[in-house]
Design a protein around this motif. Structure first.
Motif, mmCIF file in Angstrom:
data_model
loop_
_atom_site.group_PDB
_atom_site.id
_atom_site.type_symbol
_atom_site.label_atom_id
_atom_site.label_comp_id
_atom_site.label_asym_id
_atom_site.label_seq_id
_atom_site.Cartn_x
_atom_site.Cartn_y
_atom_site.Cartn_z
ATOM 1 N N PRO A 55 0.836 -1.213 0.000
ATOM 2 C CA PRO A 55 0.000 0.000 0.000
ATOM 3 C C PRO A 55 0.867 1.257 0.000
ATOM 4 N N ASP A 56 0.358 2.334 -0.620
ATOM 5 C CA ASP A 56 1.049 3.630 -0.563
ATOM 6 C C ASP A 56 0.820 4.261 0.801
ATOM 7 N N ALA A 57 -0.332 3.979 1.383
ATOM 8 C CA ALA A 57 -0.678 4.543 2.697
ATOM 9 C C ALA A 57 -1.622 3.576 3.383
ATOM 10 N N GLY A 58 -1.723 3.724 4.697
ATOM 11 C CA GLY A 58 -2.652 2.895 5.463
ATOM 12 C C GLY A 58 -2.004 1.640 5.998
ATOM 13 N N GLU A 59 -2.837 0.798 6.588
ATOM 14 C CA GLU A 59 -2.335 -0.349 7.331
ATOM 15 C C GLU A 59 -3.255 -1.558 7.124
ATOM 16 N N ILE A 60 -2.651 -2.729 7.020
ATOM 17 C CA ILE A 60 -3.436 -3.980 6.940
ATOM 18 C C ILE A 60 -2.994 -4.850 8.115
ATOM 19 N N ALA A 61 -3.972 -5.352 8.884
ATOM 20 C CA ALA A 61 -3.621 -6.187 10.041
ATOM 21 C C ALA A 61 -4.474 -7.434 10.068
ATOM 22 N N PHE A 62 -3.857 -8.552 10.514
ATOM 23 C CA PHE A 62 -4.586 -9.799 10.780
ATOM 24 C C PHE A 62 -4.669 -9.864 12.303
ATOM 25 N N ASP A 63 -5.830 -9.734 12.874
ATOM 26 C CA ASP A 63 -6.006 -9.505 14.319
ATOM 27 C C ASP A 63 -5.135 -8.304 14.688
ATOM 28 N N ASP A 64 -4.262 -8.445 15.709
ATOM 29 C CA ASP A 64 -3.442 -7.270 16.049
ATOM 30 C C ASP A 64 -2.050 -7.336 15.423
ATOM 31 N N ARG A 65 -1.861 -8.224 14.459
ATOM 32 C CA ARG A 65 -0.561 -8.336 13.785
ATOM 33 C C ARG A 65 -0.600 -7.547 12.476
ATOM 34 N N VAL A 66 0.152 -6.441 12.443
ATOM 35 C CA VAL A 66 0.189 -5.625 11.224
ATOM 36 C C VAL A 66 1.038 -6.366 10.187
ATOM 37 N N VAL A 67 0.475 -6.558 8.968
ATOM 38 C CA VAL A 67 1.235 -7.242 7.907
ATOM 39 C C VAL A 67 1.714 -6.266 6.834
ATOM 40 N N ALA A 68 1.099 -5.088 6.774
ATOM 41 C CA ALA A 68 1.560 -4.052 5.845
ATOM 42 C C ALA A 68 1.218 -2.704 6.453
ATOM 43 N N GLY A 69 2.210 -1.829 6.524
ATOM 44 C CA GLY A 69 1.995 -0.500 7.095
ATOM 45 C C GLY A 69 3.200 0.353 6.802
ATOM 46 N N PRO A 70 3.177 1.613 7.230
ATOM 47 C CA PRO A 70 4.273 2.514 6.918
ATOM 48 C C PRO A 70 5.645 1.946 7.309
ATOM 49 N N SER A 71 5.702 1.189 8.416
ATOM 50 C CA SER A 71 7.013 0.690 8.843
ATOM 51 C C SER A 71 7.026 -0.838 8.994
ATOM 52 N N THR A 72 6.023 -1.497 8.436
ATOM 53 C CA THR A 72 5.945 -2.957 8.594
ATOM 54 C C THR A 72 5.665 -3.618 7.257
ATOM 55 N N TRP A 73 6.322 -4.730 7.015
ATOM 56 C CA TRP A 73 6.052 -5.491 5.799
ATOM 57 C C TRP A 73 6.255 -6.977 6.084
ATOM 58 N N VAL A 74 5.198 -7.755 5.929
ATOM 59 C CA VAL A 74 5.303 -9.204 6.086
ATOM 60 C C VAL A 74 5.170 -9.803 4.685
ATOM 61 N N ALA A 75 6.131 -10.647 4.299
ATOM 62 C CA ALA A 75 6.144 -11.231 2.949
ATOM 63 C C ALA A 75 4.914 -12.116 2.746
ATOM 64 N N PRO A 76 4.434 -12.235 1.480
ATOM 65 C CA PRO A 76 3.217 -13.008 1.210
ATOM 66 C C PRO A 76 3.252 -14.421 1.798
ATOM 67 N N GLN A 77 4.401 -15.118 1.659
ATOM 68 C CA GLN A 77 4.477 -16.519 2.120
ATOM 69 C C GLN A 77 4.399 -16.640 3.638
ATOM 70 N N GLN A 78 4.601 -15.513 4.350
ATOM 71 C CA GLN A 78 4.502 -15.570 5.818
ATOM 72 C C GLN A 78 3.135 -15.091 6.328
ATOM 73 N N ARG A 79 2.231 -14.778 5.408
ATOM 74 C CA ARG A 79 0.934 -14.239 5.857
ATOM 75 C C ARG A 79 -0.099 -15.338 6.100
ATOM 76 N N ARG A 80 0.142 -16.521 5.578
ATOM 77 C CA ARG A 80 -0.812 -17.644 5.676
ATOM 78 C C ARG A 80 -2.178 -17.259 5.119
ATOM 79 N N VAL A 81 -2.113 -16.852 3.859
ATOM 80 C CA VAL A 81 -3.338 -16.478 3.146
ATOM 81 C C VAL A 81 -3.573 -17.515 2.051
ATOM 82 N N GLY A 82 -4.769 -18.096 2.009
ATOM 83 C CA GLY A 82 -5.119 -19.032 0.950
ATOM 84 C C GLY A 82 -5.726 -18.261 -0.209
ATOM 85 N N TYR A 83 -5.567 -18.775 -1.411
ATOM 86 C CA TYR A 83 -6.027 -18.033 -2.580
ATOM 87 C C TYR A 83 -6.768 -18.966 -3.535
#
Ligand SMILES: Nc1ncnc2c1ncn2[C@@H]1O[C@H](COP(=O)(O)OP(=O)(O)OP(=O)(O)O)[C@@H](O)[C@H]1O
Length: 343
Positions: A55-83
């Motif tokens: 994201p250019d701005a804003g925050e994405i969190a799974f429960d209280d774990r931020v996976v994308a934000g201004p200072s946080t980035w969790v790689a796709p393979q560590q997010r445990r997202v099914g597609y």
């Protein structure tokens, strides 16, 4: 068990603002349908959640774990997202069992786990040894879902997974997928531009337009209390009629209609076609509105009727046993209170 939080998420491609300041919560173990016309940003939103885009701005969190934000980035393979993609996602040279177990370690890829996943998507165990080309489109999508569910994801993203299926199969596969998500206790996000699919399968409908979230509400609330005229028309037929409200009544060309909540001033009333009651017009009738039948689409259980009324047109949905004929003059009454939106 994961609640998905999107807070003020934005993403642009050059000058195109694909997702704009989007805030949405998807409660754990529930399914939210993201509904909107082509190009409104649905796929971009899904790719942001999966971690294929930042994201250019804003925050994405799974429960209280931020996976994308201004200072946080969790790689796709560590997010445990099914597609679950649209179609054709199975490996054609692998059988069903190998497709389902593809993302699992050798230790996890046991016949018992494969059988459990086949049960989850309601496919017989005997299908484990079939090749993808020996399955129907709906069965292939169930195998694809079983593969997505195999690593026990926190969140499952479904990207128009039924769009290639014909109507009947679409409905049964859709219901089976929802049952599988519920049985696994997964949180799901279903991208669709089909309002019937969104309304009938999900717990929450998130309606997007031009990158923005216009309304997030239960299917019932979205239909009964649409945020604006476009949402009203997007989730079903709607007659949007201008009128003047004075508390609990709106006076408009269809008569004095009760409003579902108090409102005053210039408004627009949303009259659903099934609220429009048609009876043969009597010469001395005192009903406010008389209309002429322009077109009838008969579906057996009911019929859609297009009418000419005053300067404009009106849509009605009537019982299949009370269908008027083209050219009939009918009296129009509106049943039940109406929802109003700003003029
Ligand atoms: N990688 C990209 N580069 C440039 N523009 C993009 C890119 N991806 C998406 N867009 C633009 O962003 C906007 C949103 O696209 P997106 O694919 O998210 O919409 P959508 O709602 O999923 O559409 P559809 O229902 O047709 O799949 C569109 O105007 C699209 O052209």
């Amino acid at each position: 068990m994961t609640t998905l939080h999107l807070r003020g998420v934005s993403k642009s491609f050059g000058t195109v603002e694909a997702v704009k300041e989007l805030t949405l919560t998807v409660p754990h173990q529930s399914l939210t349908a993201v509904l909107g016309p082509s190009g409104c940003g649905k796929t971009t939103l899904l790719r942001l959640i999966a971690g294929f885009l930042r994201p250019d701005a804003g925050e994405i969190a799974f429960d209280d774990r931020v996976v994308a934000g201004p200072s946080t980035w969790v790689a796709p393979q560590q997010r445990r997202v099914g597609y679950l993609p649209q179609e054709g996602a199975l490996f054609p040279h692998l059988d069903v069992a190998a497709n389902i177990g593809f993302g699992l370690s050798r230790a996890e890829r046991t016949p018992a786990r494969i059988a459990e996943l086949l049960d989850l998507v309601e496919l017989p165990h005997a299908m484990a040894s079939r090749q993808p080309h020996e399955l129907s489109g709906g069965q292939q999508q169930r195998v694809s879902l079983a593969r997505a569910m195999a690593p026990r994801p926190h969140l499952v993203l479904l990207d128009e997974p039924f769009s290639a299926l014909d109507t009947g199969l679409r409905e049964t596969t859709g219901r089976a997928v929802v049952r599988a998500l519920r049985a696994a206790g997964a949180t799901g996000l279903l991208i669709t531009h089909d309002q019937n699919e969104a309304m009938s399968l999900s717990d929450q409908v998130a309606t997007m337009r031009a990158g923005r979230l216009v309304q997030a509400a239960t299917p019932f609330e979205t239909y009964a209390f649409p945020a604006d005229a476009e949402v009203a028309r997007f989730v079903g037929g709607a007659n949007v009629v201008a009128g003047t409200a004075d508390g609990g009544t709106v006076t408009c060309p269809l008569g004095a209609l009760a409003t579902e909540s108090p409102v005053t001033g210039e408004v627009r009333a949303v009259v659903r076609p099934e609220q429009v009651e048609l009876t043969p017009a009597q010469p001395d009738s005192d009903v406010a509105a008389v209309a002429t039948v322009l077109e009838v689409s008969y579906y057996g259980h009911d019929a859609a009727v297009r009418l000419s009324h005053g300067e404009g047109e009106l849509l009605a949905r009537v019982n299949g046993t009370e269908v008027p004929r083209v050219g009939d003059r009918v009296a129009v009454r509106v049943r039940g209170p109406v929802h109003t939106i700003p003029a």
